[in-house]
Structures are given as C-alpha cells and as structure tokens.
Design an enzyme around this catalytic site. Structure first.
Site, PDB file in Angstrom:
ATOM      1  N   GLU A  14      46.313  38.958  33.889  1.00 32.29           N
ATOM      2  CA  GLU A  14      47.667  38.399  33.774  1.00 32.29           C
ATOM      3  C   GLU A  14      48.164  38.271  32.335  1.00 32.29           C
ATOM      4  OE1 GLU A  14      47.798  34.907  36.209  1.00 32.29           O
ATOM      5  OE2 GLU A  14      47.870  36.094  38.041  1.00 32.29           O
ATOM      6  N   GLN A  31      41.277  38.252  32.039  1.00 32.88           N
ATOM      7  CA  GLN A  31      40.213  38.328  33.047  1.00 32.88           C
ATOM      8  C   GLN A  31      39.904  39.773  33.412  1.00 32.88           C
ATOM      9  OE1 GLN A  31      43.665  36.826  35.504  1.00 32.88           O
ATOM     10  NE2 GLN A  31      42.158  37.248  37.094  1.00 32.88           N
TER      11      GLN A  31
HETATM   12  C1  BGC Z   1      44.284  34.107  37.667  1.00 31.77           C
HETATM   13  C2  BGC Z   1      44.539  34.802  38.991  1.00 31.77           C
HETATM   14  C3  BGC Z   1      44.082  33.894  40.107  1.00 31.77           C
HETATM   15  C4  BGC Z   1      44.717  32.522  39.996  1.00 31.77           C
HETATM   16  C5  BGC Z   1      44.198  31.550  41.031  1.00 31.77           C
HETATM   17  C6  BGC Z   1      44.948  32.757  37.668  1.00 31.77           C
HETATM   18  O1  BGC Z   1      44.659  32.090  36.483  1.00 31.77           O
HETATM   19  O2  BGC Z   1      44.789  34.877  36.617  1.00 31.77           O
HETATM   20  O3  BGC Z   1      43.851  36.010  39.050  1.00 31.77           O
HETATM   21  O4  BGC Z   1      44.403  34.471  41.317  1.00 31.77           O
HETATM   22  O5  BGC Z   1      44.431  31.978  38.731  1.00 31.77           O
HETATM   23  O6  BGC Z   1      42.836  31.349  40.902  1.00 31.77           O
END
Ligand code: BGC
Length: 767
Positions: free
Chosen positions: A481, A592
């Site tokens: 993200e 991530q």
């Molecule tokens: C992550 C996502 C994840 C979400 C809920 C976010 O910080 O980037 O990949 O789905 O958290 O755990």
C-alpha cells in the site's frame, strides 16, 4: 517476548507479571476472551485510566452517521466493577498494589488477574478475578471475583457490578436507545438498540459463601448498577460469580429461556461451567494443535497463541459474518473484513476445520450483490469485491486517514477505490477450498457464480495497449500500500490471469451441469472474450537480473535513503511522519510483501534461485509496516529451503502481538499474522501443499525442531502427520475413505491407513 510463558501439564499460559499502564491496551487485546460469537478485551474489572473496555459481537455492525463508516459496535460492558472496603475505594490506580499478575491460559482462554492491595487501614487483601467466554454456549460470559483477607477484617465491603452500555467506539455512540430492567430482583437486563437490531445483555450474580444479602440495584444512565454487600473475617474470603448472556436481538433466544439457562449455570457454579467450556476447547485443540519437539517454550506459546485467536475469531456456526482484521479484540480497522481472511486466515480452517472455511466463502457469496453494485458504480462488469467489507458486501473503506505532513490535511485512502486484487484473492481461496474438499454443493450453489462474476470484472477492468499488443491493468494498488496508482502490478495481473483462466477452464463443465446459471450470467457470450484475455493479458516478466518488476515503474524509482530508521522504529508507518504519501509512492519502498505474496501463492512459478533473489531484493526495500509482511517473507524463504533467513522472519512474525513494543496491538490483535504463523509452519517448514489431487510434503524444519506433529483434513479424511529431520509418518483417522495420493519430494505414494517415508537427500523410501 513481553509476556512470560509458563507451562502446566498440557496447557501454556502467558503471564504479565507487573502492572505496567503503557502495556494496558496491548494486553487487553492480546489476552482477550474470544469464542467466535463475541470477544471481550481483557481489561481488568477495576476502573483503569489507561485501558479501553470493549465487547464485540461478530456481525453486529452499525453506521452511526452518514459521514462515518460502518463499524463493529463496542457493546455494553459487564465485567467492570468497583470495590469499596470500609469506606475506602480500591483499585490499581489509587491503592498501594505490591503485587499484580495477569495470566492468560492459551489453551482454555481463561483469564486470571491477581492483585494484592495494602489498604489505608493497614489491612492487606488479595483480589482474584477469573473469567472466560464459553465455547460450549457462545452467548455466555462468566466471571468470578474472590476477595481474600490476608491481614485485618472487613466490616463493610461493597462490590458494585452491573451492565454499562456507555461504551463508545472512540467517542461514537451507536445505540439510539437503551432499555434497562431488573427481573425477579436478581436478573439485570440492558438492551441497546440500533435502527434494525439490538444487543441484549442479561446477567445474574451470586455470592457463593452463603451470605444472602439482597443486592440493591440502581438505574444509571444507559446501565444498571448492582451493589453487593459483604463482610469478611480475618483470613476469610468472599466470592462472587456473574453469569452473562449476550445476544443480538436477531438471534431470537426468548428471554425466559436465557433466564433459565443462566439459573442452571448459577446452580452448576463457575468450575462446572468452565469444565464444559474446556471440553469443547479440548476437542478443537485435538485438531488444531501443532506439537513441536525441540522448540522453545516461547515458540510453542507463540504458535499456540496464534491458534487460540484464530479459533476465537471464527464465527463457528454461520456465514452471516466473517473474520475481521483484528478478530473480535478491538476497534482497529472497524471490524472490517479484508483479503486477510481469504489468503492468511482461511488456509488454517481449510486444512483443519473445512466446514468453517466454507462459511467464510459463503459470507462472500452473501456480499455478491454488493460487489456487483460496486462494479456497476465504477463502470465495470461482474462483481468487484469491496476492499473492506462489513455486513452488506458494500465498500466500507474510510475515505481519509493519516495527515499529510506538508498540507496538514487528511490524506485520501485509495484502497477502497483502487486496491482490486481482493476480487482475485477470493477466487483463489474458493479454488483452494474446492480442490481439497470436493465440495461440489458449495460450488454449485455459490462457488461457480462467484468465479464467473469475478472473471467478468477482470476482463472489463483491463484496457488494450496498442504498443504492448496486450491487455493491461492500469492504475491499481497492489498488496503493497505504499505504491499507489501503478500500472500492471505483477501480483494483480497474475492473480487476474489466474482468475479468468480458471473461469475459462470451468465453462464447459458448468454449461453442461448448470445451464441456467450460465444463461443468467451470459457465459456463452463472454467466453470468447475471456479466452482472448487469458491469451493476451500482459504478465510482467523477470528482467535481466531475474527480478520480477512489481509494476511498470517501480524499478525506475529512487530508493528510500534512510530505510533502516523506519524498519527499526517501534512506531508503525513512521515514514509518513517524514514524507507525504505522494513522496513515498514515488520511491522504491514497500509497506509489505507484494511480489513475495505472488511467489507464495504460486510456488511452482519460479525456480528457488529466482524466488530467493526476489525475496532478498524486495525485502531490503520493505519496512514491514503491515503485520502481513514478515509471515509472507518467512513462508517464501522456508518453502525454498532458505531456513536461516526464514527463521529470521519467522521470529519477528511470531511476536507481532507479543513483543515488547507497547504500541502494537492496542486496538486489536493482528488476525492475518496469526494465520500467517500457521501457514509459515505448515506450508513453509512442513512444506505441505495440495495440488493436482495429491498431498505434497517437502519438509524443511528449522534445525532445532526435531519433531513436528499436526493434523489436517483432506477430502473428508483426518490425517495425523509427524515429521522428523529425515522421515515422516502419516496416519489416517479411520480406515474408510478413498486412498490419497501423497508426494514427498519427487516420490509418489498412496496413503490408505498409514505411511512411513524416509526422505533424506531426495532418496525417499517407503516402508
Ligand atoms: C495492510 C493490508 C491489510 C490491512 C488489514 C493494512 O495495513 O496494508 O494489506 O489488508 O492492513 O490488515
């Protein structure tokens, strides 16, 4: 690890030995009592300035105002109490407390808090509080408080205990009305109403020392408070038990039945009700337990802890709700459901409790209309699943989050608009589930329809690129993200390709078996277009250095110069305190695992050398600001036999919720990481997978793990697996059922009842 693990017989406890206010929020999440129907944070009974009480009931969502997002409602609290002794109010925040211990039994889920207080009068008392959330009847919460006199006596003690519906979700109050009542001078009942449902909490208390004082009840604002009076002689004690029935109005258990049930519990007593709960827990652990010889107690505790929470977050008997990113342990992510469920959490259930895995997929079917509406809204076909889901299947992602450090304005969250891979992740999970269970009924009722609708979405999502002579997918967010608005994110494109290829593969069969469905979804007209998509979708390829580009531009961006500062920071997403989101997006820096996730989902796609190269390349650019990251890296490395690197990442992922960082987990545990711990151990270290109708095992246990025992269920057959460094055993639960193909390394076997394989150095030998 911040908590001390202690073993007694077959059970492991995590113990917090000191009262440390800065760890209060974290410990409340980590030690929470969860049974899948509800979860209660492990805030002690006494009022605390540092904690945040919380009770969350699965699927009990509400949106308070138009500008707010739907969230899991923080329900009434029934565990809090106040204690007054001969006029002095007692509590950790106000009384000298020389001893404190909070103990969480991972195997039973029971919480025990022991506090020793020195009163102003010179007396010393010990308060022991125990509680659990029953899995035998998931509506039931039970609490026991024992006050023991060590020196001095109590002439007038008073425990104030009731039900308090003043809880809010960080200030947002959800109930439009709260009804409070007392029945038969002993049952207290508080019911909080939403527009379409209500949450009912009914409780009855008793003191178990024969003191028959009648409680006095007071109506409070949004709650009822009961005052229970007692006396204690020197060395004596007073015990108090509370039985609480929680239900959503829509569950429709009549009040009389609830009262009857609570009366039965009351006369059976705490220990007996606890025993019944433990029996059900034990039967679940029989399947879920992973036993590892050679592992340290901390490692065993961390792995069991993950499984406790996995079982505690699963709504066991229905598909109306799913698993939230924080399970049922806190307000974080508003109780929403992400891709975390399908790719991180579902595998454990698929292999151990397949009926529950099906529930999770059925939940997505319930959301299909919402997903269709989202696709339509954005001008696409088929179904586009929400990035964050609650109860309706509609998109629930908040529109704004962290502040932009330059403008001071809240930054837009693009995930709900551009993070589309979830629509392929769900399909991946459906097919994994079906391959292992042969659940044709599920596929006919729900599975095929979801796959076809997802395929229709992907095909409409792509655009034709003349220069590339290919379909491309522009302007997406992949799993990472910190990289927004990119073209051809490798993960997304490969997953879309997988999804549409699967749909194409299935059309003939489904057209024959389910003509009505195919007619309704106009599969005949779409098929040709789908085949062209499969043939012509652009799939990023390895570059000269054997790196799979994360997207079209990633490799041309500059690296974040001081990445170590953020990788070692105790504060998550601290990079956004130095750089705006746009600046981060313009750098080679990952929040991530992204491409690494792809390598995990398709382990055969690249050679082990290529996997290693890519894992190391991307890891060095990853801050691991998401709890989904370490487990993904650990699994990828374990699967290619890079045990030492895998172990390094695995150590980090084991303690995501248990380490000494007080800031983590405050608003709930990290559900995906719990699932990730299981997938690392089973897919990574045991090297287990199920492909082409065969169970594959390719074990690469960490050096100090001398033996690992675990259980999986494949095509209706329970199988106990034991792995040692050079040999493994498989034993089926019962002799019935089709023989199963098993592959260890390159060697193929048939499992009827038992199998023993020596697999060292690739010279697998069956005996
Ligand atoms: C992550 C996502 C994840 C979400 C809920 C976010 O910080 O980037 O990949 O789905 O958290 O755990």
């Amino acid at each position: 690890m911040y908590y001390t693990p202690e073993r007694s017989e077959q059970e492991i406890c995590l113990v917090q030995k000191k009262y440390e206010p800065q760890f209060e929020l974290k410990t409340e999440s980590v030690f929470a009592q969860c049974n899948g129907y509800l979860g209660v944070r492990a805030a002690g009974g006494f009022p605390s300035l540092d904690g945040k009480r919380g009770m969350f009931v699965a699927g009990f969502f509400h949106r308070a105002y138009k500008e707010e997002v739907t969230e899991l409602v923080n329900g009434p609290d029934a565990f809090g109490f106040r204690l007054k002794i001969d006029g002095e109010e007692i509590g950790p925040d106000r009384t000298d407390m020389p001893e404190y211990e909070r103990r969480f039994n991972i195997h039973t889920g029971e919480l025990t808090i022991k506090e020793r207080f020195c009163l102003k009068s010179g007396s010393r008392i010990k308060v022991t509080e125990r509680r659990f959330a029953s899995v035998e009847n998931p509506h039931l919460l039970v609490q026991k408080v024992k006050i023991s006199m060590e020196t001095g006596k109590i002439v007038k003690g008073e425990l104030l205990s009731g039900i308090d519906a003043q809880q809010t979700n960080s200030g947002v109050s959800h109930f439009c009305k709260v009804d409070c009542r007392v029945y038969e001078r002993r049952f207290i009942h508080v019911q909080g109403y939403l527009e379409k449902d209500a949450l009912s909490v009914l409780a009855v208390c008793q003191s178990v020392d024969g003191q028959k004082s009648v409680p006095v009840f007071t109506l409070a604002r949004r709650g009822i408070l009961g005052s229970y009076q007692f006396e204690i002689e020197e060395n004596g004690c007073w015990e108090f038990e509370k039985y609480i029935y929680v239900q959503k109005q829509s569950d429709q258990v009549p009040l009389d039945q609830q009262k009857e049930y609570l009366k039965e519990c009351k006369s059976a007593g705490y220990e007996s009700v606890l025993d019944k709960h433990k029996n059900v827990m034990r039967s679940r652990w029989k399947k879920a337990a992973i036993q590892i010889q050679g592992a340290s107690l901390e490692e065993e505790a961390a792995i069991a802890f993950a499984q406790y929470h996995l079982m505690g977050m699963m709504p066991w008997n229905n598909s109306k709700s799913s698993v939230a990113a924080k399970g049922l342990t806190g307000e974080g992510y508003k109780g929403h459901v992400f891709w975390d469920t399908e790719l991180f959490i579902l595998p454990f259930f698929q292999y151990v409790f397949p009926e529950q895995a099906r529930n999770l997929l059925d939940y997505r079917y319930r959301g299909l209309e919402g997903a269709r509406a989202k696709a339509r809204e954005y001008g696409y076909q088929g179904a586009m699943y929400p990035w964050e889901a609650a109860s309706s299947g509609e998109e629930e992602t908040p529109l704004y989050a962290a502040l932009n450090i330059h403008t001071g304005k809240a930054t837009k969250v693009w995930s709900g608009i551009k993070e589309h891979h979830v629509t392929a992740d769900i399909v991946y999970a459906i097919w994994q589930y079906y391959s292992m269970t042969d659940d044709e009924i599920f596929m006919n009722q729900h599975g095929y329809e979801m796959i076809f609708e997802a395929a229709a979405f992907w095909v409409s999502r792509a655009v034709w690129d003349e220069d590339r002579d290919a379909w491309v997918i522009r302007d997406v967010i992949g799993p990472d993200e910190y990289t927004e608005h990119v073209d051809n994110n490798a993960y997304t494109n490969y997953m879309a390709h997988y999804c549409v290829s699967l749909a194409v593969k299935l059309t003939d069969k489904v057209e024959q078996e389910q003509p009505e469905l195919c007619h309704r979804l106009q599969i005949g007209e779409k098929k040709k277009q789908w085949m062209q998509f499969v043939e012509k979708l652009y799939l990023p390829q390895l570059n000269q250095e054997q790196i799979l580009p994360q997207d079209d531009t990633f490799l041309s961006k500059k690296c974040l110069p001081n990445i170590e500062k953020y990788r070692t920071s105790q504060i998550k997403q601290s990079v956004l305190k130095d750089y705006s989101r746009d600046e981060v997006v313009d750098m080679q820096v990952l929040k991530q695992a992204d491409t690494v996730m792809l390598l995990n989902l398709f382990p055969q796609m690249f050679s082990p050398q290529t996997v290693k190269k890519n894992v190391l390349f991307y890891e060095s650019r990853t801050i691991h600001d998401s709890s989904l990251s370490y487990c993904a890296h650990a699994q990828a490395c374990a699967a290619i036999g890079e045990s030492e690197i895998a172990w390094k990442f695995f150590q980090k992922c084991m303690v995501i919720d248990l380490d000494e960082n007080p800031n983590d987990s405050e608003d709930g545990i990290h559900a995906a990481s719990m699932g990730g711990i299981w997938t690392c151990v089973v897919f990574g270290f045991a090297g287990l997978s199920f492909a082409d109708g065969a169970l594959h095992l390719n074990p690469k246990l960490p050096k100090h793990w001398t033996q690992m025992d675990f259980y999986v269920r494949i095509r209706g057959r329970g199988i106990h697996i034991r792995i040692r460094a050079k040999e493994l055993w498989l034993k089926t639960e019962n002799a019935k059922g089709e023989p199963l193909q098993v592959q260890v390394g390159d060697q193929k076997f048939i499992l009827k009842e038992q199998l023993h394989v020596e697999y060292a150095k690739g010279e697998e030998k069956v005996t």
